[in-house]
Design an enzyme around this catalytic site. Sequence first.
Site, mmCIF file in Angstrom:
data_model
loop_
_atom_site.group_PDB
_atom_site.id
_atom_site.type_symbol
_atom_site.label_atom_id
_atom_site.label_comp_id
_atom_site.label_asym_id
_atom_site.label_seq_id
_atom_site.Cartn_x
_atom_site.Cartn_y
_atom_site.Cartn_z
ATOM 1 C CG ASP A 1 10.136 1.771 7.232
ATOM 2 O OD1 ASP A 1 10.494 2.308 6.158
ATOM 3 O OD2 ASP A 1 9.075 2.040 7.804
ATOM 4 N N GLY B 1 0.841 -1.190 0.000
ATOM 5 C CA GLY B 1 0.000 0.000 0.000
ATOM 6 C C GLY B 1 0.872 1.233 0.000
ATOM 7 C CG ASN B 2 -0.909 5.129 -0.577
ATOM 8 O OD1 ASN B 2 -1.941 4.576 -0.914
ATOM 9 N ND2 ASN B 2 -0.881 6.098 0.314
ATOM 10 C CB SER B 3 4.138 6.523 1.788
ATOM 11 O OG SER B 3 4.656 7.131 2.926
ATOM 12 C CB SER B 4 0.960 7.969 5.074
ATOM 13 O OG SER B 4 2.213 8.562 5.332
ATOM 14 C CB SER B 5 -1.755 3.020 3.217
ATOM 15 O OG SER B 5 -0.760 2.015 3.239
ATOM 16 N N GLY B 6 -0.912 2.950 6.591
ATOM 17 C CA GLY B 6 -1.087 2.215 7.842
ATOM 18 C C GLY B 6 -0.555 0.796 7.820
ATOM 19 C CE LYS B 7 3.284 0.076 3.186
ATOM 20 N NZ LYS B 7 3.050 1.515 3.129
ATOM 21 C CB THR B 8 4.441 -0.031 9.862
ATOM 22 O OG1 THR B 8 5.231 0.024 8.657
ATOM 23 C CG2 THR B 8 5.308 -0.486 11.018
#
Length: 191
Positions: A38, A11-18
């Site tokens: 990361d 998913g794109n950056s800042s989509s909450g994946k981590t």
Amino acid sequence: MSLPQVIILNGNSSSGKTSLAHALQEKLPEQYLNFSIDSVLYALPPSDLHKMQRGEVIERSGYHWPSLVRGYHYALPGLLQAGLKLIIDNAWCDIEEKRELLTELAGYHQALIGVHCSLEVALAREQQRGDRAAGLAAWEHPRVHERMIYDFEVNSDDSTPAQSADAIAAWLLQQPSLSGAMETLDALNLG
């Protein structure tokens, strides 16, 4: 029970994946390591990492973004060969990076999960976080899900990481047929 060896969150950056990966680690009955891009980036010299997070040019000799991504992809089979299970997350936007990832993981049981997020929400999160280059989410948004065939999808606009993790864990525990990674790799190789 046969859970996948590797769970891929794209998913794109800042989509909450981590945040989703951490919540999912707690929900699953087997231990999974969260090994995201990361994990490699935070191994950079701190000054280079800070430049990257601000969207500045890194001029240090030896820095090469494609090599960092390739190193990340090449590390994954080693961890899996050691018997570890992984939740990996990134924003795979480049077709060649997608192909390389899925080729490296081709011999492993994988679940390919799309993490969706509206551009408006991603931009607000990006600004709030302050540890991503401004505009990264906007650049990734139209590219990250391009030509991907997912086994399962969640939308972080509509749910918390814990709710998304619950949905993914419940789905995985049903022992679904997982073919998204193989179908995506076939589609990428044909295109």
